[in-house]
Motif scaffolding. Structure first.
Motif, PDB file in Angstrom:
ATOM      1  N   SER A 210     -20.348 -19.040  29.764  1.00  0.00           N
ATOM      2  CA  SER A 210     -20.004 -18.781  28.359  1.00  0.00           C
ATOM      3  C   SER A 210     -21.214 -18.125  27.733  1.00  0.00           C
ATOM      4  O   SER A 210     -22.346 -18.410  28.132  1.00  0.00           O
ATOM      5  N   SER A 211     -21.003 -17.311  26.731  1.00  0.00           N
ATOM      6  CA  SER A 211     -22.160 -16.820  25.983  1.00  0.00           C
ATOM      7  C   SER A 211     -22.672 -17.980  25.130  1.00  0.00           C
ATOM      8  O   SER A 211     -21.948 -18.940  24.867  1.00  0.00           O
ATOM      9  N   GLY A 212     -23.916 -17.900  24.718  1.00  0.00           N
ATOM     10  CA  GLY A 212     -24.475 -18.963  23.877  1.00  0.00           C
ATOM     11  C   GLY A 212     -24.443 -20.294  24.595  1.00  0.00           C
ATOM     12  O   GLY A 212     -24.927 -20.426  25.717  1.00  0.00           O
TER      13      GLY A 212
ATOM     14  N   VAL B 101     -28.758 -21.202  24.276  1.00  0.00           N
ATOM     15  CA  VAL B 101     -29.120 -20.914  22.881  1.00  0.00           C
ATOM     16  C   VAL B 101     -27.876 -20.361  22.183  1.00  0.00           C
ATOM     17  O   VAL B 101     -27.362 -19.305  22.555  1.00  0.00           O
ATOM     18  N   THR B 102     -27.386 -21.096  21.213  1.00  0.00           N
ATOM     19  CA  THR B 102     -26.143 -20.699  20.545  1.00  0.00           C
ATOM     20  C   THR B 102     -26.392 -19.636  19.461  1.00  0.00           C
ATOM     21  O   THR B 102     -27.523 -19.480  18.973  1.00  0.00           O
ATOM     22  N   ALA B 103     -25.338 -18.923  19.103  1.00  0.00           N
ATOM     23  CA  ALA B 103     -25.468 -17.805  18.145  1.00  0.00           C
ATOM     24  C   ALA B 103     -26.081 -18.246  16.818  1.00  0.00           C
ATOM     25  O   ALA B 103     -26.811 -17.470  16.192  1.00  0.00           O
TER      26      ALA B 103
ATOM     27  N   SER C  21     -20.831 -10.303  15.391  1.00  0.00           N
ATOM     28  CA  SER C  21     -21.743 -10.686  14.311  1.00  0.00           C
ATOM     29  C   SER C  21     -21.635 -12.163  13.990  1.00  0.00           C
ATOM     30  O   SER C  21     -20.564 -12.770  14.107  1.00  0.00           O
ATOM     31  N   THR C  22     -22.760 -12.706  13.550  1.00  0.00           N
ATOM     32  CA  THR C  22     -22.797 -14.050  12.974  1.00  0.00           C
ATOM     33  C   THR C  22     -23.305 -13.902  11.545  1.00  0.00           C
ATOM     34  O   THR C  22     -24.229 -13.130  11.291  1.00  0.00           O
ATOM     35  N   VAL C  23     -22.677 -14.637  10.629  1.00  0.00           N
ATOM     36  CA  VAL C  23     -23.020 -14.527   9.211  1.00  0.00           C
ATOM     37  C   VAL C  23     -23.615 -15.858   8.763  1.00  0.00           C
ATOM     38  O   VAL C  23     -23.040 -16.921   9.023  1.00  0.00           O
TER      39      VAL C  23
ATOM     40  N   VAL D 266     -20.086 -24.904  22.486  1.00  0.00           N
ATOM     41  CA  VAL D 266     -19.886 -24.453  21.100  1.00  0.00           C
ATOM     42  C   VAL D 266     -18.873 -23.309  21.145  1.00  0.00           C
ATOM     43  O   VAL D 266     -19.212 -22.190  21.515  1.00  0.00           O
ATOM     44  N   TYR D 267     -17.643 -23.585  20.821  1.00  0.00           N
ATOM     45  CA  TYR D 267     -16.541 -22.620  20.922  1.00  0.00           C
ATOM     46  C   TYR D 267     -16.556 -21.921  22.285  1.00  0.00           C
ATOM     47  O   TYR D 267     -16.258 -20.726  22.383  1.00  0.00           O
ATOM     48  N   GLY D 268     -16.948 -22.661  23.311  1.00  0.00           N
ATOM     49  CA  GLY D 268     -17.026 -22.075  24.651  1.00  0.00           C
ATOM     50  C   GLY D 268     -15.977 -22.690  25.564  1.00  0.00           C
ATOM     51  O   GLY D 268     -14.939 -23.164  25.102  1.00  0.00           O
ATOM     52  N   MET D 269     -16.272 -22.703  26.856  1.00  0.00           N
ATOM     53  CA  MET D 269     -15.283 -23.134  27.845  1.00  0.00           C
ATOM     54  C   MET D 269     -15.409 -24.607  28.230  1.00  0.00           C
ATOM     55  O   MET D 269     -14.564 -25.138  28.951  1.00  0.00           O
TER      56      MET D 269
ATOM     57  N   TYR E 213     -19.041 -18.205  12.605  1.00  0.00           N
ATOM     58  CA  TYR E 213     -18.799 -17.588  13.910  1.00  0.00           C
ATOM     59  C   TYR E 213     -17.437 -16.887  13.832  1.00  0.00           C
ATOM     60  O   TYR E 213     -16.596 -17.230  12.994  1.00  0.00           O
ATOM     61  N   ASN E 214     -17.194 -15.956  14.738  1.00  0.00           N
ATOM     62  CA  ASN E 214     -15.902 -15.242  14.799  1.00  0.00           C
ATOM     63  C   ASN E 214     -15.477 -14.741  13.413  1.00  0.00           C
ATOM     64  O   ASN E 214     -14.356 -15.001  12.964  1.00  0.00           O
ATOM     65  N   PRO E 215     -16.367 -14.023  12.716  1.00  0.00           N
ATOM     66  CA  PRO E 215     -16.063 -13.691  11.322  1.00  0.00           C
ATOM     67  C   PRO E 215     -14.901 -12.708  11.156  1.00  0.00           C
ATOM     68  O   PRO E 215     -14.196 -12.764  10.165  1.00  0.00           O
ATOM     69  N   LYS E 216     -14.741 -11.826  12.124  1.00  0.00           N
ATOM     70  CA  LYS E 216     -13.761 -10.757  11.943  1.00  0.00           C
ATOM     71  C   LYS E 216     -13.467 -10.104  13.284  1.00  0.00           C
ATOM     72  O   LYS E 216     -14.366  -9.958  14.110  1.00  0.00           O
TER      73      LYS E 216
ATOM     74  N   ILE F  59     -26.644 -11.146   7.972  1.00  0.00           N
ATOM     75  CA  ILE F  59     -25.625 -10.797   8.970  1.00  0.00           C
ATOM     76  C   ILE F  59     -26.370 -10.273  10.193  1.00  0.00           C
ATOM     77  O   ILE F  59     -27.224  -9.389  10.064  1.00  0.00           O
ATOM     78  N   VAL F  60     -26.090 -10.844  11.351  1.00  0.00           N
ATOM     79  CA  VAL F  60     -26.766 -10.399  12.569  1.00  0.00           C
ATOM     80  C   VAL F  60     -25.726 -10.016  13.604  1.00  0.00           C
ATOM     81  O   VAL F  60     -24.834 -10.800  13.926  1.00  0.00           O
ATOM     82  N   ARG F  61     -25.865  -8.795  14.102  1.00  0.00           N
ATOM     83  CA  ARG F  61     -24.972  -8.309  15.149  1.00  0.00           C
ATOM     84  C   ARG F  61     -25.804  -8.235  16.426  1.00  0.00           C
ATOM     85  O   ARG F  61     -26.948  -7.789  16.394  1.00  0.00           O
ATOM     86  N   ASN F  62     -25.257  -8.705  17.537  1.00  0.00           N
ATOM     87  CA  ASN F  62     -25.956  -8.648  18.824  1.00  0.00           C
ATOM     88  C   ASN F  62     -27.355  -9.260  18.755  1.00  0.00           C
ATOM     89  O   ASN F  62     -28.340  -8.657  19.208  1.00  0.00           O
ATOM     90  N   ALA F  63     -27.447 -10.458  18.212  1.00  0.00           N
ATOM     91  CA  ALA F  63     -28.742 -11.151  18.144  1.00  0.00           C
ATOM     92  C   ALA F  63     -29.360 -11.269  19.533  1.00  0.00           C
ATOM     93  O   ALA F  63     -28.673 -11.613  20.495  1.00  0.00           O
ATOM     94  N   LYS F  64     -30.652 -10.969  19.637  1.00  0.00           N
ATOM     95  CA  LYS F  64     -31.422 -11.180  20.870  1.00  0.00           C
ATOM     96  C   LYS F  64     -30.781 -10.538  22.099  1.00  0.00           C
ATOM     97  O   LYS F  64     -30.776 -11.097  23.193  1.00  0.00           O
TER      98      LYS F  64
END
Ligand code: SAH
Length: 235
Positions: free
Chosen positions: A74-76, A103-105, A211-213, A80-83, A153-156, A183-188
């Motif tokens: 899973s990412s992050g 490390v979560t978003a 993105s995460t807001v 946390v909203y993962g598998m 998370y999952n803003p749009k 607002i961060v898109r593609n953090a790290k």
């Protein structure tokens, strides 16, 4: 279950890397497998599209029952909203499971912005695919009213583009228009992009599924270009 962190391989934990090396089968959403391409050689790799979670989890359990060491990525963080939850619901007792955090978003995005999560915060997903909007709206109201910093998370996404405006309006009914918002898109990871704005103006910015807001609480400020929520120390 392996959490990959935000994407850049330097944010993978040592345990996550070792687990990927130990695995005979690696299963995950294809974008996330792209983050760990160099670790996939010699493995059986099963990639699938988004929204195939149940299928993916079923396959993982099937391979594990056959005695294979399986890594479901899973990412992050996988919990946390993962598998992780889905797998634990499906897996029989005979299969040994390890959940490896990542490390979560919320924290990778926070780090890009500065230190906005220094005080109590709430994490809310705006995806109403598995959760009714009424539940999400109620949580937004409660978190905003209680002055939590709010991480969305999952803003749009392409098919789901009205929730972010509705969420903003709910939060705005409890909070000032000049509240800092990051607002961060593609953090790290490659393509990282951040913007600092306010609750009043945030809808003018590009916000998408990558993105995460982060919406500040009543104390959050911008300090030299960093979004900071004071912990409360007297300076
Ligand atoms: N398990 C993941 C979250 C999956 S939900 C985790 O713990 O991070 C998917 C949402 O996570 C995205 O819509 C986005 O809001 C957020 N996200 C994941 N990775 C991100 C990143 N690198 N930068 C910004 N947001 C990210």
């Amino acid at each position: 279950m392996v959490g990959l962190g935000p994407g850049g391989s330097e944010f993978l934990t040592f345990r996550a890397k070792a687990a990927l090396e130990e695995a005979q089968v690696i299963i995950g959403y294809k974008t996330y497998l792209g983050f760990i391409e160099d670790l996939l050689t010699g493995k059986q790799v099963i990639s699938s599209g988004m929204r195939k979670e149940i299928e993916r989890a079923g396959l993982a359990v099937q391979y594990a029952r056959q005695g294979q060491t399986v890594a479901v990525v899973s990412s992050g963080d996988p919990g946390v909203y993962g598998m992780a939850g889905l797998i634990l619901e499906l897996v029989p007792e005979s299969v040994e499971v390890e959940v490896i955090p990542g490390v979560t978003a919320a924290t990778s995005a926070a780090a890009v912005l500065g230190a906005p999560l220094m005080h109590d915060f709430a994490v809310i997903s705006l995806s109403d695919i598995l959760t009714p909007w009424e539940t999400i709206a109620q949580r937004l109201h409660a978190a905003a009213q209680a002055d939590f910093i709010i991480v969305l998370y999952n803003p749009k996404s392409k098919g789901r583009d009205t929730q972010i405006a509705r969420a903003r309006d709910i939060i705005r009914s409890h909070r000032q228009d000049d509240t800092p918002v990051g607002i961060v898109r593609n953090a790290k990871r490659r393509g990282e992009y951040r913007v600092l704005t306010t609750l009043g103006n945030m809808l003018d910015e590009d916000i998408d599924m990558l993105s995460t807001v982060i919406i500040g609480n009543s104390q959050t400020r911008i300090e030299n270009g960093h979004m900071v929520t004071p912990r409360g120390y007297r300076l």
